[in-house]
Motif scaffolding. Structure first.
Motif, short mmCIF file in Angstrom:
data_model
loop_
_atom_site.label_atom_id
_atom_site.label_comp_id
_atom_site.label_asym_id
_atom_site.label_seq_id
_atom_site.Cartn_x
_atom_site.Cartn_y
_atom_site.Cartn_z
N GLY A 31 0.82 -1.21 0.00
CA GLY A 31 0.00 0.00 0.00
C GLY A 31 0.85 1.25 0.00
N ILE A 32 1.96 1.20 0.71
CA ILE A 32 2.88 2.34 0.69
C ILE A 32 3.35 2.60 -0.74
CG2 ILE A 32 5.18 3.14 1.40
CD1 ILE A 32 4.71 1.75 4.08
N GLY A 33 3.67 1.53 -1.45
CA GLY A 33 4.12 1.67 -2.83
C GLY A 33 3.10 2.37 -3.72
N ILE A 34 1.84 1.99 -3.61
CA ILE A 34 0.79 2.64 -4.41
C ILE A 34 0.53 4.04 -3.88
CG2 ILE A 34 -1.70 2.59 -4.91
CD1 ILE A 34 -0.14 0.77 -6.70
N GLY A 35 0.56 4.21 -2.57
CA GLY A 35 0.35 5.53 -1.99
C GLY A 35 1.39 6.54 -2.42
N LEU A 36 2.62 6.07 -2.64
CA LEU A 36 3.69 6.96 -3.11
C LEU A 36 3.39 7.53 -4.49
CD1 LEU A 36 6.86 5.05 -1.88
CD2 LEU A 36 6.12 7.33 -1.17
N LYS A 37 2.60 6.82 -5.24
CA LYS A 37 2.22 7.28 -6.58
C LYS A 37 1.25 8.45 -6.47
CE LYS A 37 0.33 5.51 -10.85
NZ LYS A 37 -0.28 4.40 -11.52
N GLY A 38 0.60 8.56 -5.33
CA GLY A 38 -0.43 9.58 -5.13
C GLY A 38 -1.79 8.94 -5.27
N ILE A 39 -2.64 9.13 -4.27
CA ILE A 39 -3.95 8.49 -4.28
C ILE A 39 -4.94 9.34 -3.50
CG2 ILE A 39 -3.39 7.05 -2.28
CD1 ILE A 39 -5.04 4.78 -3.63
N ARG A 40 -6.16 9.41 -3.99
CA ARG A 40 -7.21 10.17 -3.31
C ARG A 40 -7.80 9.34 -2.18
NH1 ARG A 40 -10.99 11.57 -8.28
NH2 ARG A 40 -11.13 9.34 -8.05
N LEU A 41 -8.38 10.02 -1.19
CA LEU A 41 -8.97 9.32 -0.04
C LEU A 41 -10.07 8.36 -0.47
CD1 LEU A 41 -9.13 12.11 2.69
CD2 LEU A 41 -7.65 10.10 2.63
N ARG A 42 -10.89 8.76 -1.42
CA ARG A 42 -11.97 7.90 -1.89
C ARG A 42 -11.39 6.62 -2.50
NH1 ARG A 42 -15.59 9.29 -6.89
NH2 ARG A 42 -13.82 10.65 -7.12
N ASP A 43 -10.29 6.75 -3.24
CA ASP A 43 -9.65 5.58 -3.84
C ASP A 43 -9.00 4.70 -2.78
OD1 ASP A 43 -10.45 6.28 -6.41
OD2 ASP A 43 -8.63 7.47 -6.77
N ILE A 44 -8.51 5.30 -1.71
CA ILE A 44 -7.95 4.52 -0.60
C ILE A 44 -9.02 3.61 -0.01
CG2 ILE A 44 -7.10 4.67 1.79
CD1 ILE A 44 -5.46 7.11 0.92
N ILE A 45 -10.20 4.17 0.21
CA ILE A 45 -11.30 3.38 0.78
C ILE A 45 -11.71 2.26 -0.19
CG2 ILE A 45 -13.70 3.46 1.59
CD1 ILE A 45 -11.63 4.82 3.45
#
Length: 188
Positions: A31-45
Motif C-alpha cells: 500500500g505504501i508503494g501505491i500511496g507513493l504514486k499519489g492516491i485520493r482518499l476515496r480511492d484509498i477506501i
C-alpha cells in the motif's frame, strides 16, 4: 475464557492473529508503494475494501483446495504474486522515467484495483491452503485476514500518500521500486 469455551485453543488463536498480522503487513507495505504514486482518499477506501474482500476470498479458496493440492499450488501462488508485483513495479518505474508519454498503471480503474488487490492477496491463498490442511476455524480465519488486510492497506496507502507529497515526481518511481522489490522477494 470464551476462546476455550468455543473449542479453540489459545495457541490456535495466537497463530491466526500472527498470520493475519503478517498478511496485513504485506498489504501495508505494498500500500505504501501505491500511496507513493499519489492516491485520493476515496480511492484509498475503495482499494482497501477490495483488498479486504480478496483477503477473505483468497484464503477461503485456499482452504477448500488445501486438502487436495497443497504443496504444488502453494509455490505456484507465491510465484504468481511475485510475477504480478514485478510487472506492476516495473511498469510504474518505466512510466515515471518516461514521463507523460508512457501510460501508467492506474490504480483507480476497476482493472487496476482488481490486479493490485490480487497481487497483494494471492499469498493469503497459500496460507489458506496450509490452514485447510490443519482444519482451522474457517470463519474466524478469513474474517481476521479480511480485517487486518483492509486496515493495514488503509494505513499503508495513507502513509504512502503523505510521503508522496514530499517526494514529488519521484514518488511513482519509489513506489514501483517497492513493488518490484517485493516481487523479487516472492520469487526468491
Amino acid at each position: 475464557m470464551t476462546m476455550v469455551a468455543s473449542g479453540m485453543h489459545t495457541g490456535q488463536w495466537i497463530t491466526l492473529l500472527i498470520l493475519a498480522f503478517a498478511l496485513g503487513m504485506d498489504a501495508f507495505s505494498l500500500g505504501i508503494g501505491i500511496g507513493l504514486k499519489g492516491i485520493r482518499l476515496r480511492d484509498i477506501i475503495k482499494l482497501s475494501a477490495i483488498i479486504s474482500l480478496f483477503h477473505i476470498i483468497m484464503p477461503l479458496m485456499g482452504m477448500f483446495t488445501g486438502q487436495y493440492v497443497s504443496s504444488l499450488l502453494g509455490n505456484v501462488a507465491t510465484s504468481a504474486a511475485g510475477v504480478l508485483l514485478l510487472l506492476l513495479g516495473g511498469h510504474m518505474i518505466y512510466s515515471s522515467l518516461r514521463g507523460d508519454s508512457a501510460g501508467s498503471f492506474d490504480h483507480r480503474t476497476a482493472w487496476g484495483m482488481l490486479l493490485f488487490a490480487l497481487s497483494v492477496s494471492i499469498d493469503s491463498f497459500s496460507v489458506g491452503i496450509s490452514l485447510g490442511m490443519f482444519a482451522a476455524d474457517i470463519l474466524l480465519s478469513v474474517l481476521l485476514f479480511g480485517v487486518f488486510g483492509g486496515v493495514m492497506s488503509i494505513l499503508g496507502l495513507l502513509l504512502g500518500r503523505r510521503v508522496s507529497s514530499s517526494l514529488g515526481e519521484y514518488g511513482e518511481a519509489c513506489g514501483g521500486v517497492i513493488l518490484f522489490t517485493f516481487g523479487m522477494l516472492f520469487l526468491i
